[in-house]
Scaffold this active site. Sequence first.
Site, PDB file in Angstrom:
ATOM      1  N   GLN A 125     -35.617 -43.575  -3.190  1.00 28.95           N
ATOM      2  CA  GLN A 125     -34.174 -43.795  -3.262  1.00 28.95           C
ATOM      3  C   GLN A 125     -33.714 -43.794  -4.723  1.00 28.95           C
ATOM      4  OE1 GLN A 125     -32.220 -43.880  -0.507  1.00 28.95           O
ATOM      5  NE2 GLN A 125     -30.374 -44.060  -1.742  1.00 28.95           N
ATOM      6  N   LYS A 165     -30.691 -45.245   6.965  1.00 25.37           N
ATOM      7  CA  LYS A 165     -31.755 -44.254   7.194  1.00 25.37           C
ATOM      8  C   LYS A 165     -32.804 -44.807   8.163  1.00 25.37           C
ATOM      9  CE  LYS A 165     -30.840 -42.240   2.681  1.00 25.37           C
ATOM     10  NZ  LYS A 165     -31.197 -42.027   1.275  1.00 25.37           N
ATOM     11  N   ASP A 176     -35.917 -35.105   0.933  1.00 26.07           N
ATOM     12  CA  ASP A 176     -34.628 -35.126   0.241  1.00 26.07           C
ATOM     13  C   ASP A 176     -34.240 -33.721  -0.230  1.00 26.07           C
ATOM     14  OD1 ASP A 176     -33.133 -37.476  -0.028  1.00 26.07           O
ATOM     15  OD2 ASP A 176     -34.586 -38.345  -1.420  1.00 26.07           O
TER      16      ASP A 176
HETATM   17  N1  GUN Z   1     -29.010 -41.822  -3.765  1.00 28.78           N
HETATM   18  C1  GUN Z   1     -27.795 -41.405  -3.332  1.00 28.78           C
HETATM   19  N2  GUN Z   1     -27.939 -40.415  -2.418  1.00 28.78           N
HETATM   20  C2  GUN Z   1     -29.262 -40.211  -2.261  1.00 28.78           C
HETATM   21  C3  GUN Z   1     -30.033 -39.328  -1.437  1.00 28.78           C
HETATM   22  O1  GUN Z   1     -29.514 -38.500  -0.674  1.00 28.78           O
HETATM   23  N3  GUN Z   1     -31.384 -39.444  -1.561  1.00 28.78           N
HETATM   24  C4  GUN Z   1     -31.974 -40.321  -2.416  1.00 28.78           C
HETATM   25  N4  GUN Z   1     -33.307 -40.331  -2.469  1.00 28.78           N
HETATM   26  N5  GUN Z   1     -31.284 -41.141  -3.192  1.00 28.78           N
HETATM   27  C5  GUN Z   1     -29.938 -41.087  -3.108  1.00 28.78           C
END
Ligand code: GUN
Length: 295
Positions: A99, A55, A122
């Site tokens: 996350q 990211k 998200d």
């Molecule tokens: N953990 C696995 N996929 C994601 C996601 O798309 N966003 C977040 N915040 N955590 C995750």
Amino acid sequence: MSFSAQILDGRLVADNLLSKLSEDVKFLKTQNLQLKLSIILVGNNPASISYISQKRKACEKIGIIDDQINLPATTSENELLQKINELNNDRSVHGILVQLPLPKHINEAKIIEAIDHKKDVDGFHPYNVGKMFLNKDFENLSPCTPKGIIKILEFYNIDLVGKEVTIVGRSNIVGKPLSAMLINRSATVTVCHSKTKNLKFHTARADILIAAIGKAKFITTSMVKKEAIVIDVGVNRVNDTNSEKSYKLVGDTDFENLLTKISAITPVPGGCGPMTVACLMENTVKAAYQIKNLS
Ligand code: GUN
């Protein structure tokens, strides 16, 4: 000559989207707006560390400031809520991402709800989830993996109207929101999960099969319909002594063996993963436009 399925190249679609977004970010800079995404990591889950690094690379590529906040696994729920509150009130921050998964002692739903829904890149906040469920026109900050899957299907002109789509996996991150987004586009959707009876019955009649299970090579040839389109959302680490890292990534499908039976499939890596990241960038740009009333 043996038939081989078309590979749906998520990296290609993601790169196209990222180039477009970098123009938006440049434009916003001319409006004296420097975008910033804050990413909170609690603890040191190796998969989370790897996702966050992808990211941040995308942020750097298109000119968004990537602000990673590392908190120890022992962080209390209140401490995390406090941090989120701080970021909600920070006018230099346009997107907030916590996350997942979080350590067991922290209530995930409470944390997600504490994020300002305008900065919820998200798309997990109940406000954004609720809007997404209403209809396509209300989709705004929608979850990144489902959004990425829809964009891959659109890029390859895969029609959804009236198609039988089976999703295996009912998570809040993929299966559930994706089911709503597909219904919004007039697909007939079945969502299966660990308690589903006769899973094969549902997978084998799907025109489009979406595997979001989290188990390496779970979907085998006998479970899919001839000429089906398969979207593999899985990212599983399996031991690989030939690899420098001692593991390799495989999806939720038996990719190589499926190729001679189905018509198209997303690879792992290089399918849904890059699209999830690109859609996160899109949501961050969108959030900034909306916060600044620039759209
Ligand atoms: N953990 C696995 N996929 C994601 C996601 O798309 N966003 C977040 N915040 N955590 C995750």
